[in-house]
Write an enzyme that holds these catalytic residues in place. Structure first.
Site, mmCIF file in Angstrom:
data_model
loop_
_atom_site.group_PDB
_atom_site.id
_atom_site.type_symbol
_atom_site.label_atom_id
_atom_site.label_comp_id
_atom_site.label_asym_id
_atom_site.label_seq_id
_atom_site.Cartn_x
_atom_site.Cartn_y
_atom_site.Cartn_z
ATOM 1 N N LEU A 53 0.818 -1.212 0.000
ATOM 2 C CA LEU A 53 0.000 0.000 0.000
ATOM 3 C C LEU A 53 0.846 1.253 0.000
ATOM 4 O O LEU A 53 0.305 2.375 -0.016
ATOM 5 C CB LEU A 53 -0.926 0.003 1.232
ATOM 6 N N TYR A 103 2.559 11.270 -11.690
ATOM 7 C CA TYR A 103 2.048 10.317 -10.698
ATOM 8 C C TYR A 103 1.441 9.106 -11.381
ATOM 9 O O TYR A 103 1.756 7.950 -11.051
ATOM 10 C CB TYR A 103 1.017 11.000 -9.808
ATOM 11 N N LYS A 107 2.660 5.061 -11.185
ATOM 12 C CA LYS A 107 1.809 3.965 -10.724
ATOM 13 C C LYS A 107 1.676 2.900 -11.822
ATOM 14 O O LYS A 107 1.659 1.695 -11.536
ATOM 15 C CB LYS A 107 0.433 4.483 -10.314
ATOM 16 N N ASN A 132 -11.186 7.738 -5.696
ATOM 17 C CA ASN A 132 -11.016 8.434 -4.425
ATOM 18 C C ASN A 132 -11.536 7.569 -3.281
ATOM 19 O O ASN A 132 -12.716 7.204 -3.271
ATOM 20 C CB ASN A 132 -11.768 9.770 -4.438
ATOM 21 N N HIS A 279 -43.929 10.837 37.701
ATOM 22 C CA HIS A 279 -43.783 10.613 39.136
ATOM 23 C C HIS A 279 -44.804 9.561 39.587
ATOM 24 O O HIS A 279 -45.795 9.297 38.888
ATOM 25 C CB HIS A 279 -43.995 11.926 39.898
ATOM 26 N N PRO A 280 -44.594 8.935 40.740
ATOM 27 C CA PRO A 280 -45.542 7.925 41.232
ATOM 28 C C PRO A 280 -46.978 8.461 41.275
ATOM 29 O O PRO A 280 -47.222 9.584 41.729
ATOM 30 C CB PRO A 280 -45.024 7.608 42.639
ATOM 31 N N GLY A 281 -47.913 7.674 40.760
ATOM 32 C CA GLY A 281 -49.320 8.050 40.765
ATOM 33 C C GLY A 281 -49.747 8.928 39.611
ATOM 34 O O GLY A 281 -50.946 9.177 39.432
#
Length: 368
Positions: A53, A103, A107, A132, A279-281
């Site tokens: 690579l 380049y 390659k 890309n 909340h409770p209740g």
């Protein structure tokens, strides 16, 4: 199996190495710019697969293209040949070989070195002419528009676009790595030249718009469809450029004497997620919908759900508690409410199949 990864400090190699490190059956040797070419014979000892690579794409002068792309490839092939082993090689080339640049020429020359090596020795060579490549850990402001855009947008910096209609061809690094490992494992037997799929085509302007939408989703709470394809890959990539101090964002909390209600996430066509406490209740709800549906999950406490049909007056109730998770669905045409029958605060997750629209809430109180 022992493998050698050249260019081990590069973007693609970093992602590959993380995948390889996860495997107990893989031993890894690496070659970077810190290594001398003369070290290759030692590094190749016991190696049965090479990921080549390494490469130069932004040199100070053109001669570095030849040194980094052609000469290193020749040295690698000579070292393998001298080992008297037919070690297979995966090589990352570029679609730039089709262009008349220094380049691209270097390659292409490296490809020819590898093909000659394969013809001489019988060693398998797989060449990837990659477009890309994008994904996490790609260097911004270097040679990747995706990396630059992700970094700048995530960090509130401007981006420069000359022509929004310009198309770019992309492959996701995880897909590249997956192909590499499948070849290494012998799961696929490609020809000398290999392709990565899927390949995505997108305009520069379209790319910028998608990334800006990811950023804006924290304000709107509306996510893009990021579960599959290009959007999935881009979203993951964008998030990887966030500074750790931006790993969170606040939500608006609505509270009254009953408890609190918090919207977490909205989707474009699959509803929204939220949670509430009681909340409770305390009883919450007491309404019905004509079309809207919801799913409730008690994650803390104990709840009593009550349902009543708006026409027949049919009644149904059930109790649920966090210790035994069940999903309770609301059904159109039935009033529903939920009461905290425990001793502590109740917390309930909620999914609705549509994003709440205050102008069309589809929420009604049954008249008796």
């Amino acid at each position: 199996m022992k493998v050698l990864v050249t260019g081990a400090s590069g973007f693609v190699a970093k992602n590959l190495l993380v995948h390889l490190f996860e495997r107990a059956d893989i031993e890894i040797a690496t070659f970077t710019r810190e290594n001398a070419v003369t070290e290759l014979p030692v590094l190749l000892e016991g190696v049965s697969f090479v990921f080549h690579l390494a490469g130069v794409n932004r040199p100070k002068n053109d001669i570095e293209f030849t040194e980094g792309n052609v000469d290193l490839t020749e040295a690698l092939c000579c070292a393998i040949e001298a080992s008297n082993k037919m070690i297979p090689i995966i090589y990352t080339s570029s679609i730039q070989v089709e262009k008349n640049t220094a380049y691209g020429a270097s390659k292409l020359a490296a490809e020819r070195v590898l093909l000659d090596f394969s013809n001489r020795t019988g060693a398998r060579v797989n060449i990837f002419r990659l477009p890309n490549v994008f994904g996490k850990w790609c260097k911004p402001n270097y040679n990747s528009a995706v990396a630059t855009f992700c970094h700048n947008i995530a960090n509130d910096m401007d981006i420069k676009i000359n022509d929004p209609s310009t198309l770019i061809r992309l492959v996701y690094v995880d897909d590249v790595v997956r192909h590499f490992i499948e070849i290494m494992d012998g799961e696929i037997m490609n020809n000398e030249y290999c392709d990565v799929a899927p390949v995505y085509d997108i305009s520069v302007g379209g790319l910028a718009n998608k990334l800006r939408a990811f950023k804006q989703s924290r304000e709107t709470l509306t996510t893009e469809p990021v579960g599959v394809g290009l959007e999935r890959a881009l979203h993951a990539t964008y998030l990887s450029y966030l500074d750790p101090s931006a790993f969170f964002y606040p939500l608006l909390k609505h509270g009254d004497e009953r408890g609190v209600f918090v919207e977490m996430l909205k989707t474009q066509n699959s509803g929204q997620f939220s949670f509430f406490t009681a909340h409770p209740g305390i009883t919450r709800g007491g309404h019905f919908h004509h079309t809207k549906t919801e799913k409730f999950l008690v994650v803390k406490g104990e709840a009593l759900f009550k349902f009543r049909h708006v026409l027949t007056d049919e009644f149904y109730e059930l109790k649920t508690k966090a210790e035994t998770p069940v999903v309770v669905e609301t059904v159109p045409g039935w009033t529903h409410d939920i009461t905290n029958i425990g001793d502590d605060e109740m917390i309930v997750m909620l999914w609705a199949n549509e994003v709440f629209d205050p102008d069309k809430p589809d929420t009604y109180v049954r008249r008796t």
